[in-house]
Design a protein around this motif. Structure first.
Motif, PDB file in Angstrom:
ATOM      1  N   ASN A  22      72.141  37.753  62.961  1.00  0.00           N
ATOM      2  CA  ASN A  22      71.231  37.808  64.106  1.00  0.00           C
ATOM      3  C   ASN A  22      70.834  39.246  64.391  1.00  0.00           C
ATOM      4  O   ASN A  22      71.576  40.184  64.076  1.00  0.00           O
ATOM      5  CB  ASN A  22      71.898  37.207  65.352  1.00  0.00           C
ATOM      6  N   CYS A  23      69.703  39.404  65.018  1.00  0.00           N
ATOM      7  CA  CYS A  23      69.179  40.734  65.294  1.00  0.00           C
ATOM      8  C   CYS A  23      69.990  41.477  66.352  1.00  0.00           C
ATOM      9  O   CYS A  23      70.376  40.912  67.373  1.00  0.00           O
ATOM     10  CB  CYS A  23      67.723  40.625  65.767  1.00  0.00           C
ATOM     11  N   MET A  24      70.238  42.739  66.083  1.00  0.00           N
ATOM     12  CA  MET A  24      70.816  43.658  67.045  1.00  0.00           C
ATOM     13  C   MET A  24      69.761  44.748  67.231  1.00  0.00           C
ATOM     14  O   MET A  24      69.512  45.531  66.318  1.00  0.00           O
ATOM     15  CB  MET A  24      72.113  44.268  66.519  1.00  0.00           C
ATOM     16  N   LYS A  25      69.096  44.730  68.372  1.00  0.00           N
ATOM     17  CA  LYS A  25      68.117  45.782  68.644  1.00  0.00           C
ATOM     18  C   LYS A  25      68.874  47.043  69.030  1.00  0.00           C
ATOM     19  O   LYS A  25      69.689  47.022  69.946  1.00  0.00           O
ATOM     20  CB  LYS A  25      67.169  45.368  69.768  1.00  0.00           C
ATOM     21  N   ARG A  26      68.606  48.120  68.323  1.00  0.00           N
ATOM     22  CA  ARG A  26      69.293  49.384  68.560  1.00  0.00           C
ATOM     23  C   ARG A  26      68.285  50.369  69.141  1.00  0.00           C
ATOM     24  O   ARG A  26      67.329  50.744  68.473  1.00  0.00           O
ATOM     25  CB  ARG A  26      69.902  49.907  67.270  1.00  0.00           C
TER      26      ARG A  26
END
Length: 167
Positions: A95-99
């Protein structure tokens, strides 16, 4: 380049009593500030040290000091429009982890995990003091030369799951 006359890296120059309800930190250039609104920042261990490869890369160090906290307890200001976002899909869950980071100085600000939509993972290095962590995640990825932090729960990988050394 301007030198900040009030510069100090000494956390002891900032009494914990100053942060009874909130604490504000900023990126290196000061374009982005983040405030955590929480009266328990220093009343008990908080946050975690993460040893996953992605957190190490983002922090530029062998570990990242993080605090997973409810979104409503965090406010941030981007007075110069410098926040940039990297969408990281190379995660354990896929799943996406927005950094989020500062596009000017490169300081990491926080992560926004898709799997926990009501949480931010705030990067604690930008604050004047870092609360004592409560645990380590991805402790199985620690370097053998690292010292052990007494009293911290050590999760082999994901926080809240199997502890280091459990079968």
């Amino acid at each position: 380049m301007a030198h900040k006359s009030n510069f100090t890296g000494d956390p002891n120059a900032h009494p914990i009593s100053k942060f009874s309800n909130s604490m504000t930190g900023s990126c290196l250039c000061g374009s982005i500030s983040v405030t955590i609104h929480d009266s328990e920042l220093f009343s008990k261990p908080r946050g975690h040290l993460c040893h996953c490869a992605n957190c190490r890369k983002v922090s530029g160090s062998f570990v990242s000091a993080n605090m997973a906290i409810e979104k409503e307890k965090v406010t941030y200001e981007d007075k110069s429009g410098m926040i940039k976002t990297y969408e990281d899909y190379d995660t354990g869950s896929g799943n996406c982890m927005k950094r989020l980071f500062c596009g000017n100085c490169g300081s990491p600000i926080m992560s926004q995990p898709e799997i926990f939509p009501n949480m931010y993972i705030v990067k604690m290095g930008m604050f004047p003091r870092i609360p004592q962590p409560e645990c380590e995640s991805f402790a199985a990825h620690r370097h053998e030369w690292q010292g052990k932090h007494d009293g911290l729960e050590q999760y082999a990988f994901v926080r809240g799951q199997k502890k280091l050394g459990e079968e």
